[in-house]
Design a protein around this motif. Structure first.
Motif, mmCIF file in Angstrom:
data_model
loop_
_atom_site.group_PDB
_atom_site.id
_atom_site.type_symbol
_atom_site.label_atom_id
_atom_site.label_comp_id
_atom_site.label_asym_id
_atom_site.label_seq_id
_atom_site.Cartn_x
_atom_site.Cartn_y
_atom_site.Cartn_z
ATOM 1 N N LEU A 58 71.874 -25.296 137.810
ATOM 2 C CA LEU A 58 71.078 -24.118 138.139
ATOM 3 C C LEU A 58 71.347 -22.970 137.169
ATOM 4 N N HIS A 59 72.611 -22.780 136.828
ATOM 5 C CA HIS A 59 72.944 -21.738 135.852
ATOM 6 C C HIS A 59 72.205 -21.984 134.540
ATOM 7 N N LEU A 60 72.238 -23.228 134.073
ATOM 8 C CA LEU A 60 71.617 -23.571 132.798
ATOM 9 C C LEU A 60 70.111 -23.345 132.843
ATOM 10 N N ARG A 61 69.500 -23.740 133.942
ATOM 11 C CA ARG A 61 68.051 -23.534 134.075
ATOM 12 C C ARG A 61 67.718 -22.046 134.063
ATOM 13 N N ALA A 62 68.512 -21.262 134.774
ATOM 14 C CA ALA A 62 68.277 -19.819 134.816
ATOM 15 C C ALA A 62 68.462 -19.191 133.429
ATOM 16 N N LEU A 63 69.492 -19.624 132.706
ATOM 17 C CA LEU A 63 69.733 -19.092 131.366
ATOM 18 C C LEU A 63 68.613 -19.474 130.411
ATOM 19 N N THR A 64 68.075 -20.684 130.572
ATOM 20 C CA THR A 64 66.964 -21.123 129.731
ATOM 21 C C THR A 64 65.750 -20.233 129.939
ATOM 22 N N VAL A 65 65.465 -19.903 131.200
ATOM 23 C CA VAL A 65 64.337 -19.023 131.503
ATOM 24 C C VAL A 65 64.589 -17.621 130.954
ATOM 25 N N GLU A 66 65.810 -17.120 131.114
ATOM 26 C CA GLU A 66 66.132 -15.777 130.611
ATOM 27 C C GLU A 66 65.978 -15.710 129.090
ATOM 28 N N LEU A 67 66.427 -16.757 128.407
ATOM 29 C CA LEU A 67 66.346 -16.769 126.953
ATOM 30 C C LEU A 67 64.892 -16.793 126.488
ATOM 31 N N ALA A 68 64.080 -17.626 127.129
ATOM 32 C CA ALA A 68 62.652 -17.650 126.789
ATOM 33 C C ALA A 68 62.012 -16.288 127.056
ATOM 34 N N HIS A 69 62.441 -15.659 128.133
ATOM 35 C CA HIS A 69 61.884 -14.350 128.498
ATOM 36 C C HIS A 69 62.251 -13.275 127.474
ATOM 37 N N ALA A 70 63.401 -13.426 126.813
ATOM 38 C CA ALA A 70 63.803 -12.453 125.793
ATOM 39 C C ALA A 70 62.780 -12.387 124.664
ATOM 40 N N PHE A 71 62.198 -13.536 124.310
ATOM 41 C CA PHE A 71 61.166 -13.544 123.271
ATOM 42 C C PHE A 71 59.907 -12.838 123.759
ATOM 43 N N VAL A 72 59.584 -13.000 125.039
ATOM 44 C CA VAL A 72 58.418 -12.345 125.614
ATOM 45 C C VAL A 72 58.609 -10.827 125.621
ATOM 46 N N VAL A 73 59.796 -10.388 126.025
ATOM 47 C CA VAL A 73 60.100 -8.956 126.051
ATOM 48 C C VAL A 73 59.998 -8.367 124.643
ATOM 49 N N ALA A 74 60.571 -9.056 123.667
ATOM 50 C CA ALA A 74 60.531 -8.571 122.283
ATOM 51 C C ALA A 74 59.102 -8.530 121.758
ATOM 52 N N ASP A 75 58.278 -9.453 122.218
ATOM 53 C CA ASP A 75 56.895 -9.498 121.742
ATOM 54 C C ASP A 75 56.097 -8.279 122.203
#
Length: 202
Positions: A58-75
């Motif tokens: 679960l931690h890994l899945r959550a971190l994967t989503v957070e990391l993908a979201h970082a690109f969205v925020v930067a965009d």
């Protein structure tokens, strides 16, 4: 205000669980347990174990989503225009978002081994997210075929990952503007050097 996504109203949905884990990890990092997650979601631990097996999954899945979201925020604030300059500004912002994210600091605080492992990981979901996102950003540098038509460019996402991690995975720098500027400046300079063959005259 728009209505919440349907999964946020369904405690048994994967989306609701992952959203809850993301929220919890921003404070407690890798110390978030199945019991805590189950309580926060209003579901049973058995349901969680039947779907994710371990807290780490679960931690890994959550971190994967957070990391993908970082690109969205930067965009939103530094969208890439497909040039070396635009890509550099966008990825520098991604690095900054990850470094300043509360989950990054919480993970560093709750595990002495997590950050060293993240710095040296060569595969796995988090590495895959970054390399895929960076590949997409680099694609416009070669109009016909993108990264797949240019062997040198195809090697760049992996190299970019290696130079990004020291700047992104340094939550202790947050709040020290000089330190953060140094990290961002060093990353941007290295990135420009890596992408110099595809730069166009201003």
């Amino acid at each position: 205000m728009s209505p919440a996504p349907w999964h946020d109203r369904d405690p048994l949905s994967a989306g609701h669980v992952i959203s809850t884990v993301r929220t919890l990890m921003r404070t407690d990092g890798l110390d978030v347990s199945m019991t805590t997650i189950a309580g926060a979601c209003g579901i049973s631990r058995n349901f969680l174990y039947s779907n994710w097996k371990t807290p780490s999954a679960l931690h890994l899945r959550a971190l994967t989503v957070e990391l993908a979201h970082a690109f969205v925020v930067a965009d939103r604030t530094h969208p890439s225009d497909g040039t070396v300059r635009g890509i550099t500004e966008h990825l520098t912002e991604v690095v900054r978002v990850v470094r300043r994210h509360p989950t990054t600091a919480a993970v560093a605080r709750t595990s002495r081994t997590a950050m060293p492992r993240a710095h040296t990981a060569t595969d796995g979901p988090l590495v895959q997210v970054v390399t895929e996102r960076v590949s997409d950003l680099l694609h416009p540098l070669v109009p016909h075929g993108g990264v797949w038509r240019d062997a040198a460019l195809h090697s760049r996402p992996w190299k970019i990952l290696w130079i990004a991690r020291p700047a992104a995975l340094c939550p202790e720098a947050v709040g020290d503007q000089e330190w953060e500027d140094t990290l961002d400046g060093a990353f941007a300079e290295l990135l420009r050097d890596l992408l110099a063959p595809w730069a166009t005259p201003d």
